[in-house]
Design an enzyme around this catalytic site. Structure first.
Site, PDB file in Angstrom:
ATOM      1  CG  HIS A 148      -2.143  -0.805   1.094  1.00  0.00           C
ATOM      2  ND1 HIS A 148      -2.162  -2.141   1.406  1.00  0.00           N
ATOM      3  CD2 HIS A 148      -3.394  -0.495   0.646  1.00  0.00           C
ATOM      4  CE1 HIS A 148      -3.372  -2.619   1.170  1.00  0.00           C
ATOM      5  NE2 HIS A 148      -4.137  -1.651   0.706  1.00  0.00           N
ATOM      6  CE  LYS A 152      -3.930  -0.469   4.695  1.00  0.00           C
ATOM      7  NZ  LYS A 152      -5.231   0.161   4.967  1.00  0.00           N
TER       8      LYS A 152
END
Ligand code: NAD
Length: 259
Positions: A148, A152
């Site tokens: 990600h 995040k």
């Protein structure tokens, strides 16, 4: 017209969802909510509509609230949805068991859909992972990895855990009993039947998930790659349409996609 309120209106997902709602001919943006003090509070997001810092008035105007914020805001958002008699879609990840208990309690009075991932492809991937884990014995090791973007905050991702739950279901046991600690903090031989997780963070990646099933002399990989957050936003709006007017209960994306 389905009236939708967006919680976390200034966030990456909130902005993508507002764009999706505004582009949908059958949806109407009932309001946007941000945390108090957020620089986007007061920003205009529609005719006579500004981002406000209180979910309650938006919940009273909305048929469905869409929440992509933070676990700390969940209780307040569930309360607002119940008081306003609105359905709620919870896309926020990083939820703990007590959050799930609060969702179950709210689902007794309003329709609630909690989904760590609102993309069609991930619902299908979870079904495939469950099937594969059921078909293969514990001689096949299961490892779930994800990538990600650098902002995040939770790890492993909610989607990785959701896929882990699907694999554990296929193996006929709860994930808590099969989940392995990170290999780097627990060196040594791998426990047979366990499910491992690994997280990478970097750049602007919207979310890649790979489920590796590694046997003796062969490997299977089942993967999903999100090319942009638009797939989560369109899945969230699809879920809001489906939730609107439904009877109280706790629902899943798989119910919508018929998987
Ligand atoms: P983000 O940080 O860009 O946005 C979150 C927003 O919520 C921020 O603007 C923050 O100020 C706001 N917020 C915090 N507390 C609030 C409160 N009490 N009331 C209203 N707003 C509040 O993060 P993001 O990338 O948009 O992701 C948000 C959440 O959604 C994360 O948990 C992420 O993991 C999850 N997510 C889920 C999916 C899915 O498909 N379910 C997809 C992507 C992201």
């Amino acid at each position: 017209m389905i009236k939708i309120g967006v919680l976390g209106a200034g966030g990456r997902m909130g902005q993508a969802i507002i764009a999706e709602v505004q582009a949908a001919p059958d949806c109407w943006l009932a309001g946007g909510v941000e945390r108090p003090g957020h620089p986007m509070c007061g920003n205009i997001i529609g005719e006579g509509l500004v981002i406000c810092a209180n979910a309650a008035p938006v919940a009273h105007k909305a048929d469905v609230l869409i929440d992509f914020t933070t676990p700390a805001a969940l209780d307040e958002h569930l309360r607002a949805a119940q008081d306003g008699k609105a359905a709620i879609l919870i896309g926020t990840t990083g939820l703990e068991p007590h959050h799930h208990a609060a969702i179950d309690a709210a689902a007794r009075t309003i329709p609630v859909l909690q989904a760590a991932n609102t993309a069609l492809g991930v619902s299908l991937l979870a079904a495939l992972v469950e099937q594969a884990a059921r078909a293969l014995d514990t001689g096949w090791d299961i490892e779930i990895s994800e990538l990600h973007h650098r902002h995040k905050v939770d790890a492993p991702s909610g989607t990785a855990l959701f896929l882990g739950e699907a694999a554990a279901k296929g193996r006929g046991a709860p994930l808590e009993t099969l989940r392995l600690p990170p290999h780097e903090s627990s060196p040594g031989a791998r426990r047979a039947g366990g499910i491992g997780f690994a997280s990478l963070r970097g750049g602007s990646a919207a979310g890649d998930h790979h489920v590796l099933l590694a046997g003796e002399g062969e490997r299977i990989t089942l993967s999903h790659v999100a090319e942009s957050r638009d797939i989560f936003a369109s899945g969230a709006v699809k879920a809001a349409r489906w939730l609107s007017g439904r009877k109280p209960g706790r629902y899943r994306m798989a119910d919508i996609f018929g998987i």
